[in-house]
Design an enzyme around this catalytic site. Structure first.
Site, PDB file in Angstrom:
ATOM      1  N   ARG A  70      -8.944 -43.187   1.994  1.00 47.01           N
ATOM      2  CA  ARG A  70      -9.377 -44.295   1.649  1.00 47.01           C
ATOM      3  C   ARG A  70      -8.282 -45.152   0.969  1.00 47.01           C
ATOM      4  O   ARG A  70      -7.169 -44.694   0.674  1.00 47.01           O
ATOM      5  CB  ARG A  70     -10.438 -44.103   0.332  1.00 47.01           C
ATOM      6  CG  ARG A  70     -11.602 -43.593   0.765  1.00 47.01           C
ATOM      7  CD  ARG A  70     -12.827 -43.567  -0.307  1.00 47.01           C
ATOM      8  NE  ARG A  70     -12.437 -42.172  -1.135  1.00 47.01           N
ATOM      9  CZ  ARG A  70     -11.579 -42.614  -2.245  1.00 47.01           C
ATOM     10  NH1 ARG A  70     -11.597 -43.738  -2.658  1.00 47.01           N
ATOM     11  NH2 ARG A  70     -11.380 -41.358  -3.119  1.00 47.01           N
ATOM     12  N   TYR A 198     -10.896 -44.896   9.149  1.00 43.51           N
ATOM     13  CA  TYR A 198     -10.903 -43.418   8.557  1.00 43.51           C
ATOM     14  C   TYR A 198     -12.103 -43.483   7.558  1.00 43.51           C
ATOM     15  O   TYR A 198     -12.515 -44.169   6.506  1.00 43.51           O
ATOM     16  CB  TYR A 198      -9.704 -43.148   7.705  1.00 43.51           C
ATOM     17  CG  TYR A 198      -9.707 -41.667   7.419  1.00 43.51           C
ATOM     18  CD1 TYR A 198      -8.852 -41.095   8.206  1.00 43.51           C
ATOM     19  CD2 TYR A 198      -9.990 -41.180   6.379  1.00 43.51           C
ATOM     20  CE1 TYR A 198      -8.619 -39.812   8.017  1.00 43.51           C
ATOM     21  CE2 TYR A 198      -9.896 -40.053   5.987  1.00 43.51           C
ATOM     22  CZ  TYR A 198      -9.051 -39.136   6.830  1.00 43.51           C
ATOM     23  OH  TYR A 198      -8.987 -37.828   6.667  1.00 43.51           O
ATOM     24  N   LYS A 207     -19.514 -43.992   0.816  1.00 40.77           N
ATOM     25  CA  LYS A 207     -19.018 -44.743  -0.443  1.00 40.77           C
ATOM     26  C   LYS A 207     -19.411 -46.071  -0.375  1.00 40.77           C
ATOM     27  O   LYS A 207     -19.602 -46.589  -1.517  1.00 40.77           O
ATOM     28  CB  LYS A 207     -17.288 -44.720  -0.284  1.00 40.77           C
ATOM     29  CG  LYS A 207     -16.719 -43.342  -0.269  1.00 40.77           C
ATOM     30  CD  LYS A 207     -17.301 -42.202  -1.313  1.00 40.77           C
ATOM     31  CE  LYS A 207     -16.361 -40.725  -1.188  1.00 40.77           C
ATOM     32  NZ  LYS A 207     -17.068 -39.886  -2.158  1.00 40.77           N
ATOM     33  N   HIS A 227     -21.261 -40.294  -8.106  1.00 39.28           N
ATOM     34  CA  HIS A 227     -20.344 -39.298  -7.095  1.00 39.28           C
ATOM     35  C   HIS A 227     -20.561 -37.904  -7.809  1.00 39.28           C
ATOM     36  O   HIS A 227     -19.765 -37.251  -8.402  1.00 39.28           O
ATOM     37  CB  HIS A 227     -18.921 -39.834  -7.581  1.00 39.28           C
ATOM     38  CG  HIS A 227     -17.833 -39.185  -6.623  1.00 39.28           C
ATOM     39  ND1 HIS A 227     -16.533 -39.247  -6.998  1.00 39.28           N
ATOM     40  CD2 HIS A 227     -17.926 -38.976  -5.295  1.00 39.28           C
ATOM     41  CE1 HIS A 227     -15.996 -38.961  -5.938  1.00 39.28           C
ATOM     42  NE2 HIS A 227     -16.704 -38.485  -5.007  1.00 39.28           N
ATOM     43  N   SER A 249     -12.409 -37.231  -6.530  1.00 40.89           N
ATOM     44  CA  SER A 249     -12.014 -36.761  -4.839  1.00 40.89           C
ATOM     45  C   SER A 249     -11.399 -35.733  -4.912  1.00 40.89           C
ATOM     46  O   SER A 249     -10.221 -35.466  -5.513  1.00 40.89           O
ATOM     47  CB  SER A 249     -11.705 -38.223  -4.160  1.00 40.89           C
ATOM     48  OG  SER A 249     -12.482 -39.150  -4.330  1.00 40.89           O
ATOM     49  N   CYS A 251     -11.402 -32.535  -5.829  1.00 42.88           N
ATOM     50  CA  CYS A 251     -11.436 -31.702  -6.897  1.00 42.88           C
ATOM     51  C   CYS A 251     -12.615 -30.549  -7.071  1.00 42.88           C
ATOM     52  O   CYS A 251     -12.695 -29.910  -7.886  1.00 42.88           O
ATOM     53  CB  CYS A 251     -11.457 -32.403  -8.152  1.00 42.88           C
ATOM     54  SG  CYS A 251     -10.125 -33.565  -8.710  1.00 42.88           S
ATOM     55  N   ASP A 276     -21.470 -34.289  -2.448  1.00 43.70           N
ATOM     56  CA  ASP A 276     -20.564 -35.700  -2.789  1.00 43.70           C
ATOM     57  C   ASP A 276     -21.364 -36.856  -3.614  1.00 43.70           C
ATOM     58  O   ASP A 276     -20.828 -37.589  -4.390  1.00 43.70           O
ATOM     59  CB  ASP A 276     -20.030 -36.311  -1.561  1.00 43.70           C
ATOM     60  CG  ASP A 276     -18.771 -37.228  -1.793  1.00 43.70           C
ATOM     61  OD1 ASP A 276     -18.007 -36.877  -2.852  1.00 43.70           O
ATOM     62  OD2 ASP A 276     -18.795 -38.177  -1.063  1.00 43.70           O
ATOM     63  N   ARG A 365     -10.029 -33.647   7.329  1.00 51.85           N
ATOM     64  CA  ARG A 365     -11.521 -33.319   7.019  1.00 51.85           C
ATOM     65  C   ARG A 365     -12.163 -32.739   7.959  1.00 51.85           C
ATOM     66  O   ARG A 365     -11.789 -32.894   9.125  1.00 51.85           O
ATOM     67  CB  ARG A 365     -12.183 -34.668   6.573  1.00 51.85           C
ATOM     68  CG  ARG A 365     -11.591 -35.866   5.435  1.00 51.85           C
ATOM     69  CD  ARG A 365     -12.068 -35.183   4.440  1.00 51.85           C
ATOM     70  NE  ARG A 365     -11.336 -35.951   3.258  1.00 51.85           N
ATOM     71  CZ  ARG A 365     -11.951 -36.474   2.324  1.00 51.85           C
ATOM     72  NH1 ARG A 365     -13.268 -35.798   2.003  1.00 51.85           N
ATOM     73  NH2 ARG A 365     -11.497 -36.861   1.257  1.00 51.85           N
TER      74      ARG A 365
HETATM   75  C1  OXD Z   1     -13.678 -38.855  -1.337  1.00 52.08           C
HETATM   76  C2  OXD Z   1     -14.638 -38.202  -0.500  1.00 52.08           C
HETATM   77  O1  OXD Z   1     -12.825 -39.541  -1.160  1.00 52.08           O
HETATM   78  O2  OXD Z   1     -15.901 -37.706  -0.586  1.00 52.08           O
HETATM   79  O3  OXD Z   1     -14.340 -38.941  -2.416  1.00 52.08           O
HETATM   80  O4  OXD Z   1     -14.343 -38.376   0.569  1.00 52.08           O
HETATM   81 MN    MN Z   2     -16.252 -38.201  -2.799  1.00 50.73          MN
END
Ligand code: OXD
Ligand code: MN
Length: 580
Positions: A70, A198, A207, A227, A249, A251, A276, A365
């Site tokens: 991102r 991406y 998002k 989130h 993100s 974590c 998420d 990913r």
């Molecule tokens: C993020 C995702 O970047 O969930 O938070 O992809």
């Molecule tokens: Mn996320």
């Protein structure tokens, strides 16, 4: 396929005229369509087949090496009132942003197919769900949206019934980082994205819609778009409690949502509802309920192995799109910490050499449908969502934050959430490992002024007396040698168990300035071999460090000026005074 909805039909034809797309394809969301697009991408080389014996229906996409995460610095919220957008977002006036984007879109789909992708965020029959349509020139977006959302004919039917939808326009453009923007227009429920293919920049349901636009709508309509993962914790007696948890993100949200209980707790079960995003609504009884707007996972691959997350590891052995991982000699996907196999090709498609960087990009990913997860809860499909007992915040903090603590009230919990800070990760471009403030893990995703967002959170206290309890956890404490103090992963269940016991009022806790911490016997760690001194540091606070933290946090809160809710100031002052 076209549509009965005039607004949608007109928008599609306007976009086709602007972008000069060669062809328009309306996506129906069928398996045949998925396969057709996969075949097309295999033909043009934007997708490659992985070893089909070991990984049936798994494919690999390598993105442009300059397009791997991102891009928060290129992400804008555009509304004419800058103050409403807040300093927590990049802002641009609507007219300027539109002009910029329309210039970029001019003729950008010449020779390309323009896909019209209707999707529904949330169960198709839920009153809490919201629909959108993404127009994109990326086949990669189509196949990802198919796995990540309820996409196609049913979503279009709902849009035609409701008449309301979020408009998302996306073009990969030339993938030039200097011609890349992700713009949001919350007043008109629209998104414009250009120049990136991406994840969060391009899969606009995630998002852009489910957090940035939805947070704006949620404020107007009295709910929360967060989130957060959603999990169900089932005891051996068959009682299930639902928990949502917000972490920045990369974590460990996916790992926690799919937790496999350790041997000692084998009669417990963790059910995944989401990994998420959670949309939280109050029902007519004043109970907070959560739905997961997504239908699949776009998870970080490195670190996933049979030990750290068996469910995720098994889930991605089939029917998965991998992005930016390496491959082995026999063409299996490979990533750092997979623990089996050796890489032979890296994420750039070059032969792998040790010492020239990782085989898989740190933000590589997997995209997979949630139904591939053995622990997927069928209640994730339920229209009314699940009742939430606890909300957990967390960050990646080497020091300071204890393993777990509980807020003294909802309002104090809002302060706790606002105080989340975490070390940055590879999920976004920029420096990794520096502590930054990330309130409610929403820094990159809250579509409006954080001060107003905190007021909105606080307002729930006046609406019901049945709110969830609020907690904070930190799995990432380290000693001076950089070793983690807490084993994490499956053992986190012991902390979840304490959280539920606290919600039910079954266990005592130590009151401290920052909240309630586990008492001596609170969390079951008997068989974990944790040194008593280590346990002591995981479950206590260092007043001096906390005074400093609260002072810095106080300065951050003050930066929101007059908009900062007085209640949050009071909560902050109370904690600070208790530390003196
Ligand atoms: C993020 C995702 O970047 O969930 O938070 O992809
Ligand atoms: Mn996320």
């Amino acid at each position: 396929m076209t549509t009965k909805n005039q607004e949608l039909a007109a928008w599609v034809s306007d976009v086709a005229a602007l972008t000069q797309a060669q062809e328009i394809v309306w996506c129906d969301g069928s398996e045949q369509e998925y396969q057709r697009i996969v075949d097309l991408m295999l033909d043009d080389g934007t997708l490659s087949t992985l070893n089909q014996e070991t990984h049936p229906n798994c494919y690999l996409h390598l993105s442009d090496p300059q397009d791997v995460a991102r891009v928060e610095h290129l992400t804008f919220i555009c509304s004419d009132d800058k103050a409403t957008v807040g300093d927590n977002n990049n802002w641009m006036p609507v007219a300027e942003a539109k002009q910029k984007m329309n210039d970029l879109y001019q003729g950008c789909m010449q020779g390309r197919t323009m896909y019209v992708i209707p999707y529904c965020m949330g169960p198709i029959d839920s009153p809490y769900s919201r629909c959108g349509v993404e127009i994109s020139d990326s086949p990669y977006v189509v196949i990802n949206m198919k796995l990540m959302t309820r996409m196609g004919a049913k979503a279009l039917a709902r849009i035609e019934n409701e008449g309301k939808f979020v408009k998302g326009l996306h073009s990969t453009g030339e993938l030039d980082p200097d011609r890349r923007f992700i713009m949001h227009f919350p007043d008109e429920l629209s998104i414009m994205s250009y120049g990136s293919g991406y994840g969060g920049n391009a899969l606009l349901g995630k998002k852009c819609h489910a957090l940035r636009i939805a947070s704006w709508q949620a404020r107007q309509e009295g709910w929360l778009a967060e989130h957060m993962l959603i999990l169900g914790l089932e005891s051996p007696e068959g009682e299930t409690h639902y928990i949502t948890a917000a972490f920045p993100s990369a974590c460990g949200k996916t790992n926690l949502a799919m937790l496999i209980p350790p041997e000692k707790y084998k009669d417990w079960k963790v059910w995944t509802l989401g990994d998420d995003i959670a949309w939280l609504h109050m029902d007519t009884e004043g109970q907070m309920r959560a739905i997961n707007p997504e239908a699949g996972y776009f998870g970080v691959v490195p670190g996933t192995n049979a030990k750290t997350n068996r469910n995720a590891y098994d889930m991605i052995q089939q029917n998965t799109i991998f992005t930016n991982v390496g491959t082995t000699e026999d063409n299996q996907p490979w990533w750092e910490d997979k623990k089996v196999g050796q890489p032979s090709v890296n994420w750039k498609g070059d032969s792998y050499n040790e010492g020239t960087g990782p085989a898989a990009h740190p933000n590589s990913r997997f995209t997979v449908s949630a139904t591939e997860n053995k622990a997927y809860s069928n209640l994730a499909e339920s229209a009314e969502g699940v009742p939430i007992s606890a909300i957990v915040f967390g960050g990646r903090r080497r020091e300071l934050a204890p393993l777990v603590y509980q807020a003294k009230s909802w309002e104090h919990g809002v302060l706790m959430g606002a105080g989340v800070a975490s070390e940055t990760t590879a999920a976004a471009t920029g420096e990794v490992g520096v502590v930054r403030r990330d309130p409610m893990a929403m820094k990159p995703f809250c579509g409006y002024n954080f001060a107003d967002y905190w007021s909105h959170w606080l307002s729930f206290a006046k609406r019901t007396d049945k709110l969830p309890e609020i907690f904070h956890v930190n799995w990432f404490r380290q000693n001076d040698d950089g070793d983690f103090l807490w084993p994490g992963f499956g053992e986190n269940l012991r902390v979840l168990q304490w959280i539920i016991q606290r919600c039910k009022g079954e266990v005592d806790a130590k009151e401290t300035a920052i909240g309630y911490l586990p008492s001596e016997e609170g969390v079951d760690i008997d068989d974990l071999n944790i040194d008593p001194a280590v346990w002591q540091s995981l479950t206590s606070i260092n007043d001096e460090q906390w005074r400093q933290e609260m002072d810095e946090f106080g300065d951050y809160l003050e930066s929101f000026g007059d908009r900062l809710p007085g209640e949050l100031k009071r909560q902050h002052a109370e904690v600070r005074a208790a530390l003196s």
